[in-house]
Design a protein around this motif. Structure first.
Motif, mmCIF file in Angstrom:
data_model
loop_
_atom_site.group_PDB
_atom_site.id
_atom_site.type_symbol
_atom_site.label_atom_id
_atom_site.label_comp_id
_atom_site.label_asym_id
_atom_site.label_seq_id
_atom_site.Cartn_x
_atom_site.Cartn_y
_atom_site.Cartn_z
ATOM 1 N N PRO A 161 0.833 -1.209 0.000
ATOM 2 C CA PRO A 161 0.000 0.000 0.000
ATOM 3 C C PRO A 161 0.866 1.257 0.000
ATOM 4 C CG PRO A 161 0.017 -1.001 2.178
ATOM 5 C CD PRO A 161 0.729 -1.960 1.263
ATOM 6 N N ARG A 162 0.316 2.341 -0.516
ATOM 7 C CA ARG A 162 1.074 3.576 -0.658
ATOM 8 C C ARG A 162 0.431 4.700 0.150
ATOM 9 N NH1 ARG A 162 0.225 3.106 -6.989
ATOM 10 N NH2 ARG A 162 -1.820 2.846 -6.031
ATOM 11 N N ALA A 163 1.274 5.479 0.796
ATOM 12 C CA ALA A 163 0.799 6.626 1.575
ATOM 13 C C ALA A 163 1.619 7.850 1.204
ATOM 14 C CB ALA A 163 0.927 6.350 3.072
ATOM 15 N N VAL A 164 0.944 8.984 1.152
ATOM 16 C CA VAL A 164 1.633 10.264 0.969
ATOM 17 C C VAL A 164 1.372 11.117 2.201
ATOM 18 C CG1 VAL A 164 1.741 12.405 -0.354
ATOM 19 C CG2 VAL A 164 1.533 10.222 -1.549
ATOM 20 N N VAL A 165 2.441 11.592 2.811
ATOM 21 C CA VAL A 165 2.344 12.479 3.964
ATOM 22 C C VAL A 165 2.729 13.880 3.496
ATOM 23 C CG1 VAL A 165 3.202 13.003 6.272
ATOM 24 C CG2 VAL A 165 2.881 10.617 5.569
ATOM 25 N N VAL A 166 1.832 14.820 3.680
ATOM 26 C CA VAL A 166 2.057 16.203 3.242
ATOM 27 C C VAL A 166 2.486 17.011 4.455
ATOM 28 C CG1 VAL A 166 1.056 18.221 2.136
ATOM 29 C CG2 VAL A 166 0.303 15.929 1.463
ATOM 30 N N GLY A 167 3.745 17.433 4.465
ATOM 31 C CA GLY A 167 4.294 18.173 5.596
ATOM 32 C C GLY A 167 5.273 17.314 6.362
ATOM 33 N N ALA A 168 6.435 17.861 6.662
ATOM 34 C CA ALA A 168 7.488 17.101 7.335
ATOM 35 C C ALA A 168 7.882 17.752 8.650
ATOM 36 C CB ALA A 168 8.707 16.954 6.420
ATOM 37 N N VAL A 188 7.009 11.480 1.445
ATOM 38 C CA VAL A 188 6.847 12.665 2.280
ATOM 39 C C VAL A 188 7.100 13.893 1.418
ATOM 40 C CG1 VAL A 188 7.563 13.867 4.379
ATOM 41 C CG2 VAL A 188 7.663 11.362 4.279
ATOM 42 N N LEU A 189 6.135 14.812 1.405
ATOM 43 C CA LEU A 189 6.241 16.026 0.598
ATOM 44 C C LEU A 189 6.295 17.252 1.502
ATOM 45 C CD1 LEU A 189 3.456 15.221 -2.040
ATOM 46 C CD2 LEU A 189 5.917 14.800 -2.265
ATOM 47 N N ASP A 190 7.213 18.156 1.219
ATOM 48 C CA ASP A 190 7.289 19.398 1.991
ATOM 49 C C ASP A 190 7.896 20.478 1.097
ATOM 50 O OD1 ASP A 190 7.330 19.997 5.328
ATOM 51 O OD2 ASP A 190 8.266 21.462 4.004
ATOM 52 N N ARG A 191 7.362 21.676 1.206
ATOM 53 C CA ARG A 191 7.857 22.763 0.352
ATOM 54 C C ARG A 191 9.144 23.375 0.890
ATOM 55 N NH1 ARG A 191 3.167 26.939 0.114
ATOM 56 N NH2 ARG A 191 4.623 27.878 -1.362
ATOM 57 N N ALA A 192 9.507 23.056 2.139
ATOM 58 C CA ALA A 192 10.723 23.610 2.732
ATOM 59 C C ALA A 192 11.970 22.928 2.172
ATOM 60 C CB ALA A 192 10.684 23.466 4.248
ATOM 61 N N GLU A 193 13.128 23.516 2.470
ATOM 62 C CA GLU A 193 14.399 22.994 1.978
ATOM 63 C C GLU A 193 14.718 21.623 2.568
ATOM 64 O OE1 GLU A 193 19.160 24.186 2.401
ATOM 65 O OE2 GLU A 193 17.599 25.639 2.940
ATOM 66 N N GLN A 194 14.390 21.429 3.851
ATOM 67 C CA GLN A 194 14.667 20.181 4.553
ATOM 68 C C GLN A 194 13.489 19.851 5.463
ATOM 69 O OE1 GLN A 194 17.077 18.268 3.863
ATOM 70 N NE2 GLN A 194 18.653 19.564 2.932
ATOM 71 N N PRO A 195 13.367 18.582 5.886
ATOM 72 C CA PRO A 195 12.339 18.253 6.880
ATOM 73 C C PRO A 195 12.598 18.996 8.189
ATOM 74 C CG PRO A 195 13.365 16.264 5.975
ATOM 75 C CD PRO A 195 14.182 17.422 5.528
ATOM 76 N N MET A 196 11.565 19.085 9.015
ATOM 77 C CA MET A 196 11.688 19.646 10.364
ATOM 78 C C MET A 196 12.191 21.082 10.336
ATOM 79 S SD MET A 196 10.604 17.204 12.346
ATOM 80 C CE MET A 196 11.114 17.727 13.972
ATOM 81 N N THR A 197 11.328 22.001 9.944
ATOM 82 C CA THR A 197 11.717 23.415 9.935
ATOM 83 C C THR A 197 11.855 23.989 11.330
ATOM 84 O OG1 THR A 197 9.382 24.027 9.679
ATOM 85 C CG2 THR A 197 10.708 23.854 7.673
ATOM 86 N N LEU A 254 0.672 19.534 8.215
ATOM 87 C CA LEU A 254 1.112 20.873 7.832
ATOM 88 C C LEU A 254 1.180 21.849 8.994
ATOM 89 C CD1 LEU A 254 -0.965 21.091 4.542
ATOM 90 C CD2 LEU A 254 1.523 20.908 4.719
ATOM 91 N N GLY A 255 0.986 21.345 10.214
ATOM 92 C CA GLY A 255 1.019 22.230 11.369
ATOM 93 C C GLY A 255 -0.367 22.716 11.754
#
Length: 465
Positions: A161-168, A188-197, A254-255
């Motif tokens: 199964p496949r999962a997409v998590v939006v926001g890291a 895992v998708l995130d618009r920031a440069e790295q996970p965990m801003t 996404l917070g």
């Protein structure tokens, strides 16, 4: 003499801690307590939801500290499935709506707002489609758990199964681990440069490396543009500016933002992040009869001197205890925070406290940054694992500004050393003299935090020349 009435809006950590403390201090014939909760659960650990989803916690109810019935047995009139829809502060009353749509006004002498936070859900196509889940409340967690169970029971044999998590951020990272443990292929998708801003990018890169090593496909620098649906209207993929990522389930991490719509409509003071502003007793500024606590407030940051929004159960429970004491005629204050948080993804521990580099820049501070690599135990002791410690200190004064730690077992809780040092406004040189516990199974002779402090002292002196 008639009893005063305390009305509490919100039945989780801050609200029920306030109600419980007030009840311990005041008898029912002195203080009537009415609490409204729009959901069906009270006093639960939202922070534990990813660990229940991932299998560390056996049952949903293990996350519940005190049931509605237990609160009622202690003399609190707790009303579930009842949403507060309006505050009439001049008239000292709140309007509610029950699950059948019936409205009612309830008067109060004292009011506690513990309305929590709401998850960010951007206005994108398909974002509300079946198969897209937020993870803010226990109801959210239960809905996701049931969806995963259904998905797994009906999945074709041999198909991953496949999962997409939006926001890291914290929730995104923790939910990614939970899904991996359940056998999902996770993107895992995130618009920031790295996970965990909540970390500086160089420390976030260590988290990304570990996540990729655990089999996750981590895509940063990609903004989500929508959720694609199938012929039944269910989520089938997440679209970004770069492509599409197939998904049997989509989890949003996404917070959150403070849930203060009621307070704003009533004209109560809000800070820059939209959280309620209170004095140290948790009384809403400018109101003698209204208190607020938990994820709906902003708190004083002892390092920056500014207010900020930090949604953590530790703070919410403290707020509730202080509010309960004050509404019952006792006294308590909340001094503020230094921004301490810990998390994990599989066996990688992640911790931070104090300021990030960008935050220090925004305050106009001059600072030096030091990063060291050390081990969790004496290097010769079995199980010694590497950890990276990053420390920020103010130029000239040497005052500690912040610490970030990424490492394996034994790394995360070391941040508490720095949290105490920040609260005490210690310099990095003062930190080097801390009398920390030592034995080879627990630490090298020089604890990694103190190694970083020693290096920071040298860097501060170098900048002073």
């Amino acid at each position: 003499m008639a009893a005063e009435r305390l009305v509490v809006v919100g039945g989780d950590a801050a609200g029920m801690a306030a109600a419980s403390r007030a009840r311990r201090l005041r008898k029912p014939d002195e203080l009537e307590i009415v609490a409204f909760e729009r959901g069906r659960f009270t006093s639960y650990s939202a922070c534990g939801i990813p660990y229940w989803i991932g299998g560390d916690v056996g049952e949903r109810d293990d996350l519940i500290a005190r049931t509605p019935q237990e609160h009622r047995e202690r003399g609190i009139d707790l009303r579930l499935h009842t949403e507060v829809t309006e505050l009439d502060l001049d008239g000292q009353r709140v309007r509610t709506r029950d699950r059948d749509g019936r409205g009612q006004w309830t008067g109060f002498d004292k009011l506690v707002l513990a309305t929590g936070a709401r998850p960010l859900r951007p206005p994108l196509d398909g974002i509300d489609a079946p198969g897209v889940h937020g993870v803010q409340s226990l109801e959210d967690g239960a809905a996701l758990f049931d969806a995963l169970e259904q998905q797994e029971s009906g999945a074709p044999a041999g198909r991953e199964p496949r999962a997409v998590v939006v926001g890291a951020g914290y929730i995104g990272v923790e939910m990614s681990e939970a899904l991996v443990r359940r056998g999902y292929r996770v993107t895992v998708l995130d618009r920031a440069e790295q996970p965990m801003t909540t970390l500086d990018p160089d420390m976030g890169a260590l988290v990304r490396e570990a996540m990729c090593g655990m089999g996750m496909d981590v895509r940063t620098g990609e903004a989500v543009t929508g959720v694609l649906t199938d012929g039944r209207g269910r989520a089938r993929a997440v679209a970004t500016e770069e492509g599409e990522y197939p998904a049997d389930v989509v989890v949003l991490g996404l917070g959150v933002r403070p849930e203060t719509s009621l307070a704003e409509a009533a004209g109560l003071p809000l800070g820059d992040s939209g959280g309620l502003l209170t004095d140290p007793t948790m009384r809403v500024r400018g109101r003698g009869d209204v208190w607020a606590g938990g994820d709906c407030v902003e708190v004083l940051d002892l390092v920056s001197g500014r207010t900020r929004h930090i949604a953590l159960g530790t703070h919410a429970n403290k707020h509730g205890q202080i509010i309960g004491a004050n509404v019952a005629g006792d006294y308590g204050t909340f001094p503020g925070v230094v921004g301490t948080a810990v998390s994990k993804v599989c066996d990688l521990e992640i911790a931070r406290t104090g300021l990030l580099e960008q935050q220090a820049d925004e305050l106009g501070l001059r600072w030096v940054s030091t990063t060291v690599e050390a081990t969790s135990r004496a290097g010769y002791f079995p199980g010694a694992a590497p950890m990276h410690v990053k420390m920020l200190a103010e130029v000239r004064t040497g005052r500690l500004l912040g610490v970030q730690i990424v490492g394996r077992e034994g790394a995360g809780k070391r941040v508490d050393i720095a949290a105490v040092a920040l609260t005490a406004r210690m310099t990095v040189e003062q930190m080097t003299g801390l009398d920390l516990g030592y034995a080879p199974p627990f630490s090298p002779v020089w604890d990694p935090v103190l190694v970083a402090a020693r290096k920071a002292v040298s860097d501060v002196r170098a900048h002073a020349l």
